[in-house]
Design a protein around this motif. Structure first.
Motif, short mmCIF file in Angstrom:
data_model
loop_
_atom_site.label_atom_id
_atom_site.label_comp_id
_atom_site.label_asym_id
_atom_site.label_seq_id
_atom_site.Cartn_x
_atom_site.Cartn_y
_atom_site.Cartn_z
N LEU A 1 -11.23 -35.79 -19.95
CA LEU A 1 -12.54 -35.14 -19.77
C LEU A 1 -12.71 -33.98 -20.76
N GLN A 2 -11.59 -33.26 -20.95
CA GLN A 2 -11.66 -32.11 -21.87
C GLN A 2 -11.98 -32.57 -23.29
N TYR B 1 -0.80 -37.06 -9.41
CA TYR B 1 -1.04 -35.76 -10.04
C TYR B 1 -1.06 -35.88 -11.56
N ILE C 1 -4.09 -35.19 -14.15
CA ILE C 1 -3.98 -34.33 -15.35
C ILE C 1 -4.43 -35.10 -16.58
N THR D 1 -3.09 -27.11 -14.78
CA THR D 1 -4.29 -27.71 -14.17
C THR D 1 -5.39 -26.66 -13.99
N LEU E 1 -8.12 -35.22 -16.49
CA LEU E 1 -8.65 -33.91 -16.90
C LEU E 1 -8.57 -33.74 -18.42
N SER F 1 -5.91 -23.88 -15.67
CA SER F 1 -6.55 -23.51 -16.94
C SER F 1 -7.42 -24.66 -17.46
N MET F 2 -6.95 -25.92 -17.23
CA MET F 2 -7.75 -27.07 -17.68
C MET F 2 -9.08 -27.13 -16.95
N VAL F 3 -9.02 -26.93 -15.64
CA VAL F 3 -10.26 -26.99 -14.84
C VAL F 3 -11.19 -25.87 -15.25
N VAL G 1 -15.68 -33.59 -23.27
CA VAL G 1 -16.56 -32.42 -23.22
C VAL G 1 -16.52 -31.66 -24.55
N LYS H 1 -11.32 -24.32 -18.15
CA LYS H 1 -11.87 -24.63 -19.49
C LYS H 1 -12.98 -25.67 -19.41
N LEU H 2 -12.73 -26.66 -18.54
CA LEU H 2 -13.70 -27.74 -18.38
C LEU H 2 -15.03 -27.21 -17.82
#
Lengths: 179, 228
Positions: free
Chosen positions: A52-53, A42, A46, B32, A49, B34-36, A56, B38-39
């Motif tokens: 990726l953020q 997990y 994160i 997670t 993610l 909010s991150m998804v 992006v 936002k992504l």
């Protein structure tokens, strides 16, 4: 109470308890390991993610800066865009005027008068409801016949003979409505 | 009475898995999620921005490929056909100029401002009394319809014989203000269509007044106002 009998019974009970405990411990260990693994996966997800953020976000900044550069370049071509807008505006208005125009009475008058036989002359013309009312003078009956032939050949929408009269000088006075 | 929050020894091994479960659930519902979101939003925004960039790139290419001189001549011709101010003076002058070319006498001129249903397009009514030979009058009418400014003949009243025809002519001339604002630079661009090009070509072929300045009338009466 025979000591041997009691021992055997107690042993059996103790043996069962030890087996159950070790099984329980194993399950608990498995659950603990699995939960730790889940936590690691997990956390890894994160982190992915988050990565990726960031990627992006950089990409978005790049696209935005390209857009700003394009908008600036287009602003420099504002004069040409203004000319195009003006040309389009005038073309649109002209199209409206041309399409709104009924068949021009000037053209109709020109068509009729220029095709009149030489022995027929126009004495007056007046526009009326999209057509024209025309007064003509024909020298003789032959001229009237020629006039009718000319009008037939011209394919006007409508030609109404309002009146025809023979004048004192031998001329024919003709009144027509043409559309 | 004292409350005892201590965990029984047999439940202690379950504490860690429970904490992990709790952490996963809490992070899933807050961080997670909010991150998804936002992504996904950022991805949509990038796609939209990319589409817009393609549109802007096309707009830039089309605008760069247009010839400014050609556009200027088209706009000049179209503004002569539909002026951006009241065409009474320019229209009267053009018609008078045309009448002179056809040896027709302009006897009287009247003008009145009007309007059309479209608020952008305004009209001016002009009435002319003309006199001249019939062939010249017909030629004048022909040329009038192919001259700038763009006019509509609304009324014709003609009397007289071949050599001396008097003509009362009712005309409508049009005018409209030019657009005073450019659309935002990031808005899509529509180039001149073929149909519009055709109309512009027709407008540029309209006969123009020989001189855009008003022809002064020749002086009449006394040359020296201080003499009798």
């Amino acid at each position: 109470m025979a000591p041997g009998t009691t021992k055997t019974a107690t042993d059996k009970i103790n043996l069962l308890t030890n087996q159950g405990e070790s099984k329980q411990k194993k399950i608990i260990n498995k659950v603990t390991r699995t939960s730790l693994a889940v936590l690691f996966v997990y956390v890894f997800l994160i982190l992915v993610l988050a990565g990726l953020q960031i990627f992006v976000g950089r990409k978005k900044a790049e696209v935005d800066s390209t857009q700003q550069a394009l908008v600036q370049d287009i602003s420099k071509l504002g004069k040409i865009e203004g000319l195009v807008q003006a040309a389009k505006n005038r073309a649109g208005l002209a199209k409206t005027i041309i399409s709104d125009s009924p068949s021009s009475p000037g053209k109709l008058l020109d068509d009729v008068v220029t095709s009149l036989p030489s022995s027929v002359s126009a004495t007056s013309a007046d526009t009326e409801g999209g057509g024209i009312k025309l007064s003509l003078k024909a020298q003789d009956s032959e001229a009237v016949t020629k006039l009718i032939e000319v009008l037939k050949s011209k394919q006007f929408a409508t030609v109404d003979l309002e009146s025809i009269s023979l004048g004192t000088s031998g001329n024919y006075n003709i009144s027509l409505r043409i559309k | 009475m004292k409350l005892d929050f201590s965990i029984p020894a047999e439940h202690k091994p379950l504490v860690l898995p429970l904490i992990v479960l709790l952490v996963v659930v809490i992070l899933s519902t807050t961080l997670t999620r909010s991150m998804v979101t936002k992504l996904l939003d950022a991805r949509t925004a990038i796609n939209e921005a990319n589409e817009k960039n393609i549109m802007l790139k096309n707009k830039k290419e089309v605008l760069s490929s247009l010839k400014q001189n050609e556009l200027v001549s088209n706009v000049n011709a179209s503004v002569l056909a539909i002026p951006d101010e009241d065409p009474t003076l320019f229209g009267s002058s053009s018609i008078r100029d045309l009448a002179l070319k056809e040896n027709i006498q302009v006897k009287e001129l009247e003008s009145a401002s009007g309007n059309t249903n479209q608020s952008k397009l305004k009209t001016v009514s002009l009435t002319f009394d003309l006199q001249g030979p019939l062939p010249n009058i017909l030629s004048f009418l022909r040329r009038l319809q192919k001259s700038a400014p763009l006019i509509q003949i609304s009324d014709i009243r003609m009397d007289g014989s071949n050599d001396n025809v008097s003509l009362k002519l009712g005309l409508s001339a049009f005018w409209s203000k030019l657009p005073d604002k450019l659309p935002p630079a990031d808005q899509s661009f529509e180039n001149i269509t073929n149909a519009e090009k055709e109309v512009l070509k027709q407008l540029s072929q309209l006969e123009k007044k020989s001189s855009e300045a008003l022809t002064p009338l020749s002086p009449e009466g006394r040359e020296n106002p201080f003499t009798q």
